[in-house]
Design a protein around this motif. Structure first.
Motif, PDB file in Angstrom:
ATOM      1  N   ASN A   1      -5.048   7.003  -2.687  1.00  0.00           N
ATOM      2  CA  ASN A   1      -6.413   6.635  -2.273  1.00  0.00           C
ATOM      3  C   ASN A   1      -6.452   6.267  -0.804  1.00  0.00           C
ATOM      4  O   ASN A   1      -7.422   6.542  -0.112  1.00  0.00           O
ATOM      5  CB  ASN A   1      -6.895   5.422  -3.082  1.00  0.00           C
ATOM      6  CG  ASN A   1      -7.151   5.812  -4.519  1.00  0.00           C
ATOM      7  OD1 ASN A   1      -7.516   6.946  -4.800  1.00  0.00           O
ATOM      8  ND2 ASN A   1      -6.947   4.872  -5.435  1.00  0.00           N
ATOM      9  N   ASP A   2      -5.413   5.598  -0.373  1.00  0.00           N
ATOM     10  CA  ASP A   2      -5.399   5.040   0.969  1.00  0.00           C
ATOM     11  C   ASP A   2      -4.716   6.029   1.929  1.00  0.00           C
ATOM     12  O   ASP A   2      -3.483   6.179   1.937  1.00  0.00           O
ATOM     13  CB  ASP A   2      -4.647   3.699   0.923  1.00  0.00           C
ATOM     14  CG  ASP A   2      -4.713   2.973   2.243  1.00  0.00           C
ATOM     15  OD1 ASP A   2      -5.110   3.605   3.247  1.00  0.00           O
ATOM     16  OD2 ASP A   2      -4.349   1.785   2.281  1.00  0.00           O
TER      17      ASP A   2
ATOM     18  N   ASN B   1       0.831  -1.219   0.000  1.00  0.00           N
ATOM     19  CA  ASN B   1       0.000   0.000   0.000  1.00  0.00           C
ATOM     20  C   ASN B   1       0.864   1.266   0.000  1.00  0.00           C
ATOM     21  O   ASN B   1       0.534   2.258  -0.664  1.00  0.00           O
ATOM     22  CB  ASN B   1      -0.916   0.013   1.224  1.00  0.00           C
ATOM     23  CG  ASN B   1      -1.994  -1.031   1.120  1.00  0.00           C
ATOM     24  OD1 ASN B   1      -2.240  -1.575   0.035  1.00  0.00           O
ATOM     25  ND2 ASN B   1      -2.622  -1.345   2.243  1.00  0.00           N
TER      26      ASN B   1
END
Lengths: 195, 138
Positions: free
Chosen positions: A123-124, A106
């Motif tokens: 996004n994360d 991630n």
């Protein structure tokens, strides 16, 4: 103490100076959120946050006689917390070099997005936060602190000056130096990803 | 910070991450810290610290007494040395030497013959206050 009543800091300090243990407990409980936020933001590796918070409070009590009221008491405690964290970070000396291979999937994705030519936001948010922590860990303690307060906590230069006791020029210099180092780190990680 | 800066974008994203960690003091933390802090304030100095302090104070007193005794014992000798030391040669600004018949030139040891007694020793009582003082002390 009921939550709806404002905390009587001056009265509490007077009682602490008279060795009132209940007042000392109230003071710690009142200031804990402030101290733990600073400690968490600048926590050195392998140091439990509670230990560092305790060290901050012990320093606060031992220097209470030196507090003259020139700055608000929470600011005075913030400075103690900041210098304690910086001392701890300095004591660790060597920062292990950050390599692309150390990043989680991630984190690597977040890095890809922010360094892409079109430049999109990750996004994360959690992965972005973790990557930020890793990058900040590569900076010098004082530069890290300034960057954290300026770019993540959204504080102004004047507010940082109040919190740390450093003059505004020094803070700008540290912020500039930190950003240059971060640019270098981004380039290095990007290169490692390609190789 | 320019808008294409990867750090700016990353920091903006990181700011959106919720921090759900509790910020209230853990149970017993405040009591433990308060007790330790106040106990540290009240704790008497350790035996070693107390002993060191007393030893230091005694050493300081002894050193002061020795200094006074040494000064007292050396005072006449110091005065004698002072009285025997050559007087500074008086000269006009610019390095012009004093006239040969001036008192400063007469007292200059460079011009005194070897083995001659010091001018102070020759001085009659009442003429040189330093010599008088040395005579009184010794």
């Amino acid at each position: 103490m009921p939550d709806d009543q404002p905390f009587d800091l001056v009265g509490c300090l007077d009682r602490v100076r008279l060795d009132d243990q209940a007042a000392a407990r109230e003071l710690v409980a009142h200031l804990y959120p402030l101290v733990i936020r600073i400690v968490r933001a600048h926590l050195p590796r392998r140091v439990p946050e509670e230990d560092l918070a305790q060290e901050v409070f012990m320093k606060m009590f031992s220097r209470l006689d030196q507090y003259r009221g020139a700055v608000p008491f929470p600011h005075w405690v913030s400075r103690i917390a900041v210098t304690t964290c910086i001392d701890q970070l300095r004591a660790q000396r060597r920062r292990p070099e950050l390599r692309h291979a150390d990043l989680s999937e991630n984190e690597a994705e977040a890095l890809d997005r922010v360094t892409a030519d079109e430049g999109a936001a990750p996004n994360d948010a959690m992965a972005a936060r973790e990557l930020v922590e890793r990058l900040l860990g590569q900076l010098k303690p004082a530069d890290r602190l300034v960057t954290q307060l300026l770019d993540l906590d959204g504080k102004s230069i004047a507010e940082i000056s109040g919190l740390t006791g450093w003059n505004q020029t020094l803070i700008k210099v540290r912020a500039h130096r930190a950003r240059r180092k971060l640019q270098v780190l981004f380039s290095k990680l990007k290169q490692q990803e390609g190789s | 910070m320019n808008s294409n800066d990867p750090w700016r974008r990353l920091a903006e994203a990181a700011r959106r991450a919720p921090d759900s960690r509790d910020v209230t003091a853990p149970h017993g933390f405040a009591a433990r810290v308060a007790a330790r802090a106040l106990a540290a304030d009240r704790r008497p100095p350790s035996f070693l610290a107390h002993f060191s302090l007393r030893a230091s104070l005694r050493a300081l007193g002894a050193a002061a007494a020795l200094a006074v005794i040494a000064a007292g014992a050396g005072y006449p000798a110091a005065l004698r040395l002072l009285s025997e030391a050559p007087a500074p040669e008086l000269s006009l600004a610019g390095g012009i030497p004093a006239p040969a018949n001036s008192p400063a030139a007469a007292a200059a040891p460079a011009q005194a013959p070897a083995g001659a007694e010091s001018p102070a020793a020759d001085a009659a009582p009442g003429e040189d206050p330093v010599t008088d003082l040395v005579n009184i002390v010794s």
